[in-house]
Design a protein around this motif. Structure first.
Motif, PDB file in Angstrom:
ATOM      1  N   PHE A   1       0.667  -1.270  -0.002  1.00 35.17           N
ATOM      2  CA  PHE A   1      -0.222  -0.169   0.080  1.00 35.17           C
ATOM      3  C   PHE A   1       0.882   1.093  -0.042  1.00 35.17           C
ATOM      4  O   PHE A   1       0.573   2.229  -0.664  1.00 35.17           O
ATOM      5  CB  PHE A   1      -1.144   0.091   1.178  1.00 35.17           C
ATOM      6  CG  PHE A   1      -2.211  -0.951   1.169  1.00 35.17           C
ATOM      7  CD1 PHE A   1      -3.095  -0.685   0.095  1.00 35.17           C
ATOM      8  CD2 PHE A   1      -2.427  -1.870   1.981  1.00 35.17           C
ATOM      9  CE1 PHE A   1      -4.033  -1.548   0.007  1.00 35.17           C
ATOM     10  CE2 PHE A   1      -3.491  -2.736   2.011  1.00 35.17           C
ATOM     11  CZ  PHE A   1      -4.372  -2.500   0.820  1.00 35.17           C
TER      12      PHE A   1
ATOM     13  N   ALA B   1       0.955   4.085  -2.575  1.00 35.58           N
ATOM     14  CA  ALA B   1       0.611   5.518  -2.453  1.00 35.58           C
ATOM     15  C   ALA B   1       1.755   6.253  -2.934  1.00 35.58           C
ATOM     16  O   ALA B   1       1.535   7.433  -3.313  1.00 35.58           O
ATOM     17  CB  ALA B   1       0.287   5.618  -0.956  1.00 35.58           C
TER      18      ALA B   1
ATOM     19  N   PHE C   1       1.269   7.187  -6.391  1.00 38.45           N
ATOM     20  CA  PHE C   1       0.300   8.283  -6.450  1.00 38.45           C
ATOM     21  C   PHE C   1       0.484   9.516  -6.174  1.00 38.45           C
ATOM     22  O   PHE C   1       0.317  10.623  -6.656  1.00 38.45           O
ATOM     23  CB  PHE C   1      -0.980   7.714  -5.535  1.00 38.45           C
ATOM     24  CG  PHE C   1      -2.024   6.602  -5.917  1.00 38.45           C
ATOM     25  CD1 PHE C   1      -1.742   6.043  -7.029  1.00 38.45           C
ATOM     26  CD2 PHE C   1      -2.757   6.153  -5.081  1.00 38.45           C
ATOM     27  CE1 PHE C   1      -2.354   4.975  -7.619  1.00 38.45           C
ATOM     28  CE2 PHE C   1      -3.409   4.824  -5.315  1.00 38.45           C
ATOM     29  CZ  PHE C   1      -3.453   4.462  -6.644  1.00 38.45           C
TER      30      PHE C   1
ATOM     31  N   TRP D   1      -6.372   3.476   3.049  1.00 37.14           N
ATOM     32  CA  TRP D   1      -7.387   3.646   1.600  1.00 37.14           C
ATOM     33  C   TRP D   1      -7.864   4.797   1.375  1.00 37.14           C
ATOM     34  O   TRP D   1      -7.901   5.328   0.314  1.00 37.14           O
ATOM     35  CB  TRP D   1      -8.689   2.693   1.768  1.00 37.14           C
ATOM     36  CG  TRP D   1      -7.992   0.995   2.089  1.00 37.14           C
ATOM     37  CD1 TRP D   1      -6.708   0.626   1.967  1.00 37.14           C
ATOM     38  CD2 TRP D   1      -8.843   0.131   2.577  1.00 37.14           C
ATOM     39  NE1 TRP D   1      -6.735  -0.630   2.289  1.00 37.14           N
ATOM     40  CE2 TRP D   1      -8.145  -1.077   2.722  1.00 37.14           C
ATOM     41  CE3 TRP D   1     -10.084   0.082   3.109  1.00 37.14           C
ATOM     42  CZ2 TRP D   1      -8.668  -2.182   3.326  1.00 37.14           C
ATOM     43  CZ3 TRP D   1     -10.672  -1.168   3.778  1.00 37.14           C
ATOM     44  CH2 TRP D   1      -9.933  -2.511   3.812  1.00 37.14           C
TER      45      TRP D   1
ATOM     46  N   MET E   1      -5.229   7.314   0.094  1.00 32.85           N
ATOM     47  CA  MET E   1      -4.635   6.673  -1.082  1.00 32.85           C
ATOM     48  C   MET E   1      -5.830   7.252  -2.384  1.00 32.85           C
ATOM     49  O   MET E   1      -5.142   7.991  -3.209  1.00 32.85           O
ATOM     50  CB  MET E   1      -4.586   5.318  -1.219  1.00 32.85           C
ATOM     51  CG  MET E   1      -3.381   4.774  -0.682  1.00 32.85           C
ATOM     52  SD  MET E   1      -3.285   2.868  -0.723  1.00 32.85           S
ATOM     53  CE  MET E   1      -3.174   2.435  -2.434  1.00 32.85           C
TER      54      MET E   1
ATOM     55  N   LEU F   1       0.598  11.269   1.610  1.00 36.07           N
ATOM     56  CA  LEU F   1       1.733  10.097   1.495  1.00 36.07           C
ATOM     57  C   LEU F   1       2.362  10.015   2.923  1.00 36.07           C
ATOM     58  O   LEU F   1       2.779   8.789   3.376  1.00 36.07           O
ATOM     59  CB  LEU F   1       2.597  10.527   0.412  1.00 36.07           C
ATOM     60  CG  LEU F   1       3.862   9.585   0.232  1.00 36.07           C
ATOM     61  CD1 LEU F   1       3.580   8.353   0.069  1.00 36.07           C
ATOM     62  CD2 LEU F   1       4.792  10.313  -0.997  1.00 36.07           C
TER      63      LEU F   1
ATOM     64  N   ILE G   1       0.160   7.973   5.265  1.00 34.18           N
ATOM     65  CA  ILE G   1       0.235   6.601   4.817  1.00 34.18           C
ATOM     66  C   ILE G   1       1.548   6.094   5.263  1.00 34.18           C
ATOM     67  O   ILE G   1       1.497   4.992   6.118  1.00 34.18           O
ATOM     68  CB  ILE G   1      -0.112   6.380   3.514  1.00 34.18           C
ATOM     69  CG1 ILE G   1      -1.183   6.738   2.745  1.00 34.18           C
ATOM     70  CG2 ILE G   1       0.190   4.818   2.985  1.00 34.18           C
ATOM     71  CD1 ILE G   1      -1.595   6.911   1.466  1.00 34.18           C
TER      72      ILE G   1
ATOM     73  N   TYR H   1     -12.381   5.188  -3.487  1.00 38.55           N
ATOM     74  CA  TYR H   1     -12.060   4.539  -1.887  1.00 38.55           C
ATOM     75  C   TYR H   1     -12.879   3.168  -2.120  1.00 38.55           C
ATOM     76  O   TYR H   1     -12.324   2.091  -1.704  1.00 38.55           O
ATOM     77  CB  TYR H   1     -12.791   5.467  -0.967  1.00 38.55           C
ATOM     78  CG  TYR H   1     -12.789   4.788   0.370  1.00 38.55           C
ATOM     79  CD1 TYR H   1     -11.686   4.581   1.331  1.00 38.55           C
ATOM     80  CD2 TYR H   1     -14.028   4.081   0.700  1.00 38.55           C
ATOM     81  CE1 TYR H   1     -11.716   4.001   2.451  1.00 38.55           C
ATOM     82  CE2 TYR H   1     -14.009   3.409   1.892  1.00 38.55           C
ATOM     83  CZ  TYR H   1     -13.027   3.280   2.829  1.00 38.55           C
ATOM     84  OH  TYR H   1     -12.991   2.832   4.016  1.00 38.55           O
TER      85      TYR H   1
END
Length: 543
Positions: A50, A54, A57, A130, A133, A333, A336, A535
């Motif tokens: 993840f 991320a 992204f 989530w 992200m 980011l 996360i 999401y």
């Protein structure tokens, strides 16, 4: 001839597609490199997949910030020809990345502007990851779409919409701080109006003090140092308040004579600005007085005096933007990364160097690859800018933020800059509107005269044609009258065209205004809806 034209068009199309392919390839290489580094450096940690996605992204979001948002800092300088496109990209790229790395801070708020309550996640780390992200990807996708449509939009509002949409999808409407959202909505009006008024005010002051004077050089020697000193005060104050607030404790440790505060106070920032402004005034006063004999006594000559200040403005705005807005890419980011590393949810998170580097490099790369499109839009496709107008827009960008921060008003740097461009364009329309009205009045008089002349010719023709016994001279006159009537009708048609053209004189392109305002209004809801959908998609894939 047509075959040659087609061949040229094919050649240009192949060249253009080749450049587009290279741009895309470089952007994908950067994103894949970030994904690979993140995955390899966090091996063995639960949920590191993840984090790697991320990071991908985050890189995509940073590039979109560079492509869209940075145009507001350098667009006016490019549009006024104070900077070339290449020069603007180099300066902005260096100062954006420097601002992010030097003054981006070592801690960032995980939820931008506190728009949702993280307690509503109930300690569910997976749901929080989530949501962040989804917020990152939705904001980046919306910015990408806006850049393609040549619409400068707020990256802050994009990420705000993304966080809000994902938060609602994860925990319901109660998670949103609607009072904060109301303030953000208010900024859609406050930012451009304040920016427009301040930019127009400065441009009007410059015109009254210098442009409208007969001896423009004498006026320039007196007033240019004053205006540039005001700009220096505004930019140093702005940079201290916004660009250095995240590293202020470190600065206080070095400069022990400063008050021991967590972030710079307005008084300290204003004093810094005042000191620099006095120095700039004294230097410029002497320099311009020495060069006065070589300056052209015209508007063009005055414009050249604002070129260097505009280059400094573009650099300082870029530095402050990099320091301030890099959080739009790395805030989620960092959140996360913190959640993956600690297994919990925090309102503030430390920023590892690699996360900051993703934001800084991503902004610079996005600017270099895709920034020119929006720079052209901001610099030349809303209204025509020269150095004085661009200088007024830069002034508005810094002073509006200072005023708003002291009054606690929410503002967007994008909306301020574009609002400033609207302001100088509409002022130009207002000031030059009397000339346009005179042109319209003259064209109307011309049309009336042509109609009278045409009516008289038709009446004479009718009389001659009704005459029973015509002489040779009558026939010759009839032929001449037909020619004269044709000529008068052409002149009348041209006069009507000129009148229509005079009525259409507008120095601000209305289509651009409508498109940009529409994009501003739908940024938050569009990013929110997209984020909620992403999401649910992520949750559906994982569960």
């Amino acid at each position: 001839m047509e075959i040659q034209t087609v061949k040229k068009m094919q050649k240009e199309a192949i060249k253009s597609s080749g450049i587009d392919f290279l741009r895309l390839g470089f952007a994908l290489f950067f994103m894949v490199a970030v994904l690979t580094y993140s995955f390899m450096s966090t091996g063995g940690i639960p949920n590191n997949v993840f984090l790697a996605i991320a990071a991908l992204f985050g890189a995509y979001m940073a590039m979109n910030i560079g492509a869209n948002d940075v145009a507001n800092n350098v667009g006016p300088a490019v549009g006024s020809k104070a900077l070339t496109m290449g020069g603007a990209i180099v300066i902005a790229g260096i100062f954006e990345a420097s601002g992010a790395l030097i003054a981006g801070g070592d801690v960032v708020k995980t939820i931008k502007k506190g728009i949702i309550d993280i307690a509503a996640f109930g300690g569910n780390t997976d749901s929080f990851i989530w949501a962040m992200m989804a917020a990152l990807l939705s904001a980046a996708l919306w910015l990408n779409f806006a850049t393609m449509a040549k619409a400068p939009v707020s990256t802050t509002h994009s990420i705000v919409g993304g966080v809000m949409g994902a938060g609602i999808a994860a925990a319901g409407f109660g998670i949103v701080a609607w009072g904060t959202m109301g303030k953000i909505a208010a900024s859609w009006i406050i930012s451009p109006v304040l920016g427009g008024i301040i930019a127009a005010s400065f441009l009007f002051a410059i015109k009254k003090s210098m442009v409208y004077k007969e001896d423009k050089i004498e006026a320039a020697v007196k007033w240019v140092p004053v205006f540039v000193a005001i700009m220096s005060w505004a930019f140093v104050t702005y940079l201290t308040l916004k660009g250095l607030k995240k590293v202020w404790p470190h600065i206080v440790d070095i400069l022990i004579f400063l008050p021991d505060t967590k972030k710079p106070t307005f008084i300290v920032a204003a004093l810094f600005g005042l000191i620099i402004a006095i120095v700039v005034y004294l230097i410029l006063k002497t320099t311009i007085a020495k060069k006065a004999h070589s300056i052209e006594n015209s508007r063009v000559g005055l414009n050249t005096l604002f070129t260097v200040p505009l280059i400094f403005a573009a650099a300082l705005l870029s530095f402050a933007h990099g320091a301030n807005d890099v959080a739009n890419a790395i805030g989620p980011l960092a959140a996360i990364n913190d959640a993956v590393m600690t297994g919990g949810i925090s309102s503030k998170a430390g920023i590892p160097l690699w996360v900051m580097a993703v934001g800084a490099l991503g902004i610079a790369i996005g600017l270099a690859l895709y920034g020119p499109k929006l720079i052209k839009t901001v610099g030349s496709e809303i209204t025509e800018l020269d150095q004085m107008r661009a200088f007024s827009v830069a002034m508005a960008a810094s002073i509006t933020v200072i005023i708003a921060s002291q009054l606690g008003l929410p503002v967007s740097s994008t909306h301020i800059a574009v609002g400033g461009i609207f302001g100088v364009g509409f002022l130009r329309e207002y000031l030059e509107g009397s000339e346009v009205k005179d042109d319209i009045a003259l064209e109307k008089e011309h049309i009336i005269d042509e109609k009278k002349q045409l009516k008289a010719l038709h009446a004479e023709l009718k009389t001659l044609e009704a005459k029973e016994e015509k002489e040779k001279a009558d026939y010759e006159r009839i032929v001449d009258l037909y020619k004269m009537i044709d000529e008068e009708e052409e002149l009348l048609k041209e006069a009507k065209k000129q009148l229509k053209s005079a009525r259409k004189v507008q120095y601000v392109k209305r289509d651009a205004v409508k498109k940009i305002i529409a994009a501003w209004v739908i940024t938050v809801p569009a990013a929110a809806v997209l984020s909620a959908a992403i999401y649910f998609m992520i949750r559906g894939i994982v569960l």
